[in-house]
Write a protein that holds these residues in place. Structure first.
Motif, PDB file in Angstrom:
ATOM      1  N   HIS A  24       0.811  -1.222   0.000  1.00 43.52           N
ATOM      2  CA  HIS A  24       0.000   0.000   0.000  1.00 43.52           C
ATOM      3  C   HIS A  24       0.852   1.283   0.000  1.00 43.52           C
ATOM      4  CE1 HIS A  24      -3.265  -2.698   0.304  1.00 43.52           C
ATOM      5  NE2 HIS A  24      -3.807  -2.359   1.464  1.00 43.52           N
ATOM      6  N   CYS A  53      -7.315  -1.427   5.526  1.00 44.22           N
ATOM      7  CA  CYS A  53      -5.941  -0.905   5.518  1.00 44.22           C
ATOM      8  C   CYS A  53      -5.757   0.070   4.362  1.00 44.22           C
ATOM      9  CB  CYS A  53      -4.936  -2.046   5.393  1.00 44.22           C
ATOM     10  SG  CYS A  53      -5.029  -3.244   6.739  1.00 44.22           S
ATOM     11  N   ALA A  54      -6.239  -0.310   3.168  1.00 39.43           N
ATOM     12  CA  ALA A  54      -6.037   0.528   1.985  1.00 39.43           C
ATOM     13  C   ALA A  54      -6.751   1.872   2.119  1.00 39.43           C
ATOM     14  CB  ALA A  54      -6.525  -0.207   0.743  1.00 39.43           C
ATOM     15  N   HIS A  71     -17.503   1.146   5.438  1.00 38.40           N
ATOM     16  CA  HIS A  71     -17.064  -0.019   4.674  1.00 38.40           C
ATOM     17  C   HIS A  71     -17.983  -0.237   3.466  1.00 38.40           C
ATOM     18  CE1 HIS A  71     -14.800  -3.504   3.862  1.00 38.40           C
ATOM     19  NE2 HIS A  71     -15.540  -4.399   4.472  1.00 38.40           N
ATOM     20  N   GLY A  95      -9.676  -0.828  -0.446  1.00 40.41           N
ATOM     21  CA  GLY A  95      -9.313  -2.228  -0.650  1.00 40.41           C
ATOM     22  C   GLY A  95     -10.289  -2.964  -1.550  1.00 40.41           C
ATOM     23  N   ASP A  96      -9.916  -4.181  -1.927  1.00 41.02           N
ATOM     24  CA  ASP A  96     -10.772  -4.960  -2.815  1.00 41.02           C
ATOM     25  C   ASP A  96     -12.022  -5.461  -2.102  1.00 41.02           C
ATOM     26  OD1 ASP A  96      -8.479  -6.564  -1.629  1.00 41.02           O
ATOM     27  OD2 ASP A  96      -9.820  -8.185  -2.199  1.00 41.02           O
ATOM     28  N   GLY A  97     -11.924  -5.730  -0.807  1.00 39.23           N
ATOM     29  CA  GLY A  97     -13.115  -6.124  -0.056  1.00 39.23           C
ATOM     30  C   GLY A  97     -14.098  -4.972  -0.028  1.00 39.23           C
ATOM     31  N   ASP A  98     -13.571  -3.794   0.211  1.00 43.07           N
ATOM     32  CA  ASP A  98     -14.372  -2.583   0.309  1.00 43.07           C
ATOM     33  C   ASP A  98     -15.033  -2.233  -1.026  1.00 43.07           C
ATOM     34  OD1 ASP A  98     -14.669  -0.249   2.357  1.00 43.07           O
ATOM     35  OD2 ASP A  98     -14.365   0.715   0.430  1.00 43.07           O
ATOM     36  N   ASN A 124      -5.336  -7.111  -2.400  1.00 41.25           N
ATOM     37  CA  ASN A 124      -4.285  -7.840  -1.675  1.00 41.25           C
ATOM     38  C   ASN A 124      -4.723  -9.269  -1.360  1.00 41.25           C
ATOM     39  OD1 ASN A 124      -6.163  -7.363   0.297  1.00 41.25           O
ATOM     40  ND2 ASN A 124      -4.820  -6.173   1.640  1.00 41.25           N
ATOM     41  N   ASN A 126      -6.991 -10.531   0.182  1.00 39.82           N
ATOM     42  CA  ASN A 126      -7.722 -10.871   1.425  1.00 39.82           C
ATOM     43  C   ASN A 126      -8.179  -9.601   2.153  1.00 39.82           C
ATOM     44  OD1 ASN A 126      -5.049 -11.649   3.859  1.00 39.82           O
ATOM     45  ND2 ASN A 126      -5.348  -9.886   2.558  1.00 39.82           N
ATOM     46  N   GLY A 128      -7.316  -7.559   4.790  1.00 37.72           N
ATOM     47  CA  GLY A 128      -6.126  -7.378   5.618  1.00 37.72           C
ATOM     48  C   GLY A 128      -6.470  -6.933   7.024  1.00 37.72           C
ATOM     49  N   MET A 129      -7.268  -5.895   7.099  1.00 41.57           N
ATOM     50  CA  MET A 129      -7.496  -5.266   8.404  1.00 41.57           C
ATOM     51  C   MET A 129      -8.162  -6.194   9.417  1.00 41.57           C
ATOM     52  SD  MET A 129      -9.254  -1.661   9.296  1.00 41.57           S
ATOM     53  CE  MET A 129      -7.774  -0.705   9.046  1.00 41.57           C
ATOM     54  N   THR A 130      -9.053  -7.046   8.941  1.00 43.10           N
ATOM     55  CA  THR A 130      -9.799  -7.880   9.888  1.00 43.10           C
ATOM     56  C   THR A 130      -9.161  -9.243  10.114  1.00 43.10           C
ATOM     57  OG1 THR A 130     -11.258  -8.302   8.018  1.00 43.10           O
ATOM     58  CG2 THR A 130     -12.096  -6.865   9.742  1.00 43.10           C
TER      59      THR A 130
HETATM   60  C1  LIG Z   1     -20.392  -2.923   7.621  1.00 44.62           C
HETATM   61  C2  LIG Z   1     -19.064  -3.421   8.042  1.00 44.62           C
HETATM   62  N1  LIG Z   1     -18.800  -4.740   8.000  1.00 44.62           N
HETATM   63  C3  LIG Z   1     -17.602  -5.205   8.377  1.00 44.62           C
HETATM   64  C4  LIG Z   1     -16.627  -4.349   8.813  1.00 44.62           C
HETATM   65  C5  LIG Z   1     -15.303  -4.904   9.270  1.00 44.62           C
HETATM   66  N2  LIG Z   1     -14.212  -4.645   8.335  1.00 44.62           N
HETATM   67  C6  LIG Z   1     -13.345  -3.630   8.511  1.00 44.62           C
HETATM   68  S1  LIG Z   1     -12.156  -3.571   7.340  1.00 44.62           S
HETATM   69  C7  LIG Z   1     -12.773  -4.943   6.571  1.00 44.62           C
HETATM   70  C8  LIG Z   1     -12.115  -5.555   5.361  1.00 44.62           C
HETATM   71  C9  LIG Z   1     -11.156  -4.714   4.655  1.00 44.62           C
HETATM   72  O1  LIG Z   1     -10.645  -5.407   3.575  1.00 44.62           O
HETATM   73  P1  LIG Z   1     -10.258  -4.660   2.255  1.00 44.62           P
HETATM   74  O2  LIG Z   1     -11.316  -3.714   1.854  1.00 44.62           O
HETATM   75  O3  LIG Z   1      -9.901  -5.694   1.241  1.00 44.62           O
HETATM   76  O4  LIG Z   1      -8.986  -3.768   2.668  1.00 44.62           O
HETATM   77  P2  LIG Z   1      -7.576  -4.189   3.281  1.00 44.62           P
HETATM   78  O5  LIG Z   1      -7.671  -4.064   4.770  1.00 44.62           O
HETATM   79  O6  LIG Z   1      -7.286  -5.602   2.857  1.00 44.62           O
HETATM   80  O7  LIG Z   1      -6.617  -3.207   2.684  1.00 44.62           O
HETATM   81  C10 LIG Z   1     -13.909  -5.415   7.237  1.00 44.62           C
HETATM   82  C11 LIG Z   1     -14.644  -6.620   6.798  1.00 44.62           C
HETATM   83  C12 LIG Z   1     -16.943  -2.972   8.869  1.00 44.62           C
HETATM   84  N3  LIG Z   1     -16.062  -2.061   9.283  1.00 44.62           N
HETATM   85  N4  LIG Z   1     -18.146  -2.545   8.476  1.00 44.62           N
END
Ligand SMILES: Cc1ncc(C[n+]2csc(CCOP(=O)(O)OP(=O)(O)O)c2C)c(N)n1
Lengths: 257, 376
Positions: A24, A53-54, A71, A95-98, A124, A126, A128-130
């Motif tokens: 990042h 994290c991102a 999120h 992030g990709d999850g976001d 990334n 996965n 990362g943050m959780t």
């Molecule tokens: C509504 C909601 N669900 C779950 C979470 C918990 N949460 C915080 S960060 C995160 C995942 C982040 O992953 P990503 O977006 O891929 O970013 P990375 O940390 O990998 O850079 C989750 C599930 C939250 N904050 N809000």
């Protein structure tokens, strides 16, 4: 980070929150290099991020307007701000999850409407943050906190997803291609319409650890061995490209892949 | 029997009056997603906003609607959305975000009978507690409750003014009954408009006086804003592990509203001075209650009505004062006692909920019957 970029760092910020080996920080540098080259006055820049994290790449680090949202919702917040003040250059970094899981609906609809924003997705493999759970870009068979026996699902091809939805421009680069990445960000920010950049940014702490890349350099070696250009991909048998990361730029209306 | 319409009086639907109120108050951004019985608000904004230099966005869902509203608000717009129960539920997380980031925005909830999809075309008042407590954590919001088409206009204007002044999400909690009611209203220009206060170079998220509302710069002002839904200090820096920062922030979010109750709360009273039987009502049901109380007075009973135009912050002092005179308090509402519960917390006399949740409005005839049961 070069000294010219220091003016873009918010006063009082001495370090980032990223782990050793996290990609990042390289992405952060690539974004600043792009806005610096484009000579965009900071007051005309708005960085929007979600949670993860991102999402901490721009907030609080960048010395411009930053909107650290919820999120999954970054793109929708960005669309609201941009549509009311079109003078703002709006860049989403998350992030990709976001961007692609909890926020996937906003992503494809912003692409469909061709909203004039740039979305940079830090993939990334996965969450990362959780703690390293499976994400929408985790490779098939990848080991995660929620699929300890291996991810049974195929990852999203985000570039083709947004192009099919109507994006103006899409690119994919790894953080081991920093110049190409930065040039793509420049292109995206200066192109009107919905522009998307997927950045492959390794997560040694969570994904690396679980997938037996015991040292950070092993994870980067893996990345370097797997990425190929679009041109190279064209010459290959499609089944041989499955394990590869195809990098390059795609424009709307152009023949895919 | 209806009085002849005054000259500037227009005959229009409650939802349209609310949209007109928003426009008159200076709303220039609307983000929404269709849902019965609120869609007329969105469609009216789609038609009128662009001509006023405003922006209308049909979003992909209600999560997107409220997020776009908050984004637009920070870009400088007076911004709103309108929805009903299912959409209101989807918006809750971002409503909490608007509360902690102190983002002015207006949300009109044209309530229908829930839970879930429930009765999409029938009125209800089941979202009153949700308006206050729908998002996680402790926070305060402002919620107003119109009882007529005229008040759809007036209270929507007021919602914008309060929202801008206190930097707080503000709700117009109406229902299908008022939203789709057609009656005369005057779309007057006879009101004061409150705009957000800007003070370049000052903290956007705290003030020296820990109980008050900081000024609000917007994106593009060159203030390098740091907006976050995480716990933050006065400049917006995330401070998520310091107990004193969190407490100071959350306390101020509460106090900036609660300490201004007198300014925020509006009620109206009919025959309350000597009322032994007090009716407390709001929204559509307040219309039936007004008629019922009048009939009881004509019959010689000491009945009175307290009508709540503000639901949150709850008008507890007024309720406490009036219930110290009344022997009994009847609270008719289209839910299982959501406001009655608030009344009971402060009432000096017995509180009797009169509940209706079948999607039919409570009529004056049945209320008269109910009130008579308690006076004889
Ligand atoms: C509504 C909601 N669900 C779950 C979470 C918990 N949460 C915080 S960060 C995160 C995942 C982040 O992953 P990503 O977006 O891929 O970013 P990375 O940390 O990998 O850079 C989750 C599930 C939250 N904050 N809000």
């Amino acid at each position: 980070m070069s000294r010219v970029h220091e003016q873009w760092i918010r006063p009082g910020i001495a370090k980032t929150t990223f782990c050793a080996g996290c990609g990042h920080g390289i992405l952060m540098n690539a974004v600043l290099r792009a806005v610096e080259t484009l000579k965009i006055p900071p007051r005309e820049l708005l960085f929007v991020s979600g949670i993860g994290c991102a999402a901490w790449i721009p907030s609080p680090n960048f010395n411009a307007d930053t909107l650290h949202t919820l999120h999954g919702r970054a793109v929708a917040f960005a669309v609201g701000a941009k549509s009311f003040n079109p003078k703002l250059n709006v860049i989403v970094i998350s992030g990709d999850g976001d961007i692609a899981s909890i926020g996937g609906n906003h992503l494809i609809h912003a692409a469909r409407r061709n909203d004039d924003i740039t979305v940079i997705c830090a993939s990334n493999e996965n969450y990362g943050m959780t703690g390293g759970q499976t994400g929408p870009t985790t490779r098939l068979g990848g080991l995660t906190a929620t699929h300890p026996a291996g991810n049974p699902y195929k990852p999203f091809d985000l570039v083709h997803l947004v192009l099919a939805a109507g994006a103006q421009y899409a690119a994919r680069y790894t953080v081991t291609q920093p110049r190409a990445l930065s040039n793509a960000i420049e292109r995206a920010v200066s192109t009107k319409g919905f522009c998307f950049i997927e950045t492959i940014s390794p997560c040694p702490t969570q994904f690396g650890r679980r997938n037996r890349f015991d040292q950070i350099d092993k994870l980067y070696d893996d990345l370097v061995s797997r990425y190929i250009t679009r041109q190279e991909a064209h010459k290959m048998d499609p089944k041989d490209t499955v394990e590869k990361i195809v990098t390059g730029e795609w424009f709307r209306g152009e023949v895919m892949p | 029997m209806t009085a002849p319409l005054k000259k500037q009086t227009q005959y229009l639907m409650g939802n349209i009056a609310a949209a007109e109120g928003a426009l008159a108050a200076g709303c220039r951004f609307f983000g929404g997603y269709p849902i019965t019985p609120s869609s007329e608000i969105m469609e009216h904004m789609a038609k009128v906003l662009p001509g006023k230099g405003g922006v209308f966005m049909q979003m992909e869902d209600e999560l997107g609607s409220i997020a776009a509203v908050v984004g637009a608000s920070w870009a400088g717009a007076k911004a709103m959305t309108a929805t009903s129960g299912p959409g209101f539920s989807l918006m809750q997380e971002t409503i909490g975000y608007a509360a902690i980031t102190e983002t002015p925005c207006v949300i009109i909830d044209v309530q229908r009978a829930g839970p879930a999809t429930g009765q999409a075309t029938r009125p209800g008042s089941g979202d009153i507690i949700q308006a206050k407590h729908g998002s996680h954590g402790d926070y305060e919001i402002i919620a107003l409750a119109p009882s007529s088409v005229q008040e759809m206009y007036d209270l929507t204007i007021r919602a914008f003014n309060l929202s801008e002044k206190f930097r707080v999400p503000t709700f117009v909690m109406t229902d299908e009954g008022i939203g789709h009611l057609r009656e005369g209203a005057v779309l007057h220009k006879d009101f004061e408009t409150i705009n957000r206060r800007k003070e370049p170079g000052t903290m956007p998220f705290d003030t020296d006086d820990p109980l008050f509302v900081p000024p609000m710069p917007i994106f593009g002002d060159g203030e390098n804003l740091l907006v976050t839904g995480s716990t933050h200090d006065g400049w917006g820096y995330r401070k998520v592990e310091q107990p004193e920062v969190h407490e100071r922030l959350v306390k101020r979010l509460r106090q900036k509203i609660l300490d201004h109750r007198d300014e925020i709360i509006e009620t109206s009273e009919d025959f309350t001075k000597d009322a032994e039987l007090l009716v407390i009502a709001y929204g559509f049901v307040a219309r039936s209650a007004r008629k019922a109380v009048k009939v009881l007075r004509e019959k010689g009973y000491k009945a009175g009505l307290l009508r709540l135009k503000t639901l949150w912050p709850f008008p507890k002092d007024i309720v406490a004062r009036l219930t110290s005179v009344a022997h009994k308090v009847i609270v008719p509402e289209m839910n299982y006692g959501q406001v009655a519960g608030e009344v009971a917390k402060v009432s000096k006399s017995e509180v009797i909920p009169y509940c209706r949740v079948n999607g039919e409005v409570i009529s004056s005839i049945e209320l008269i019957r109910e009130l008579e049961r308690h006076v004889s």
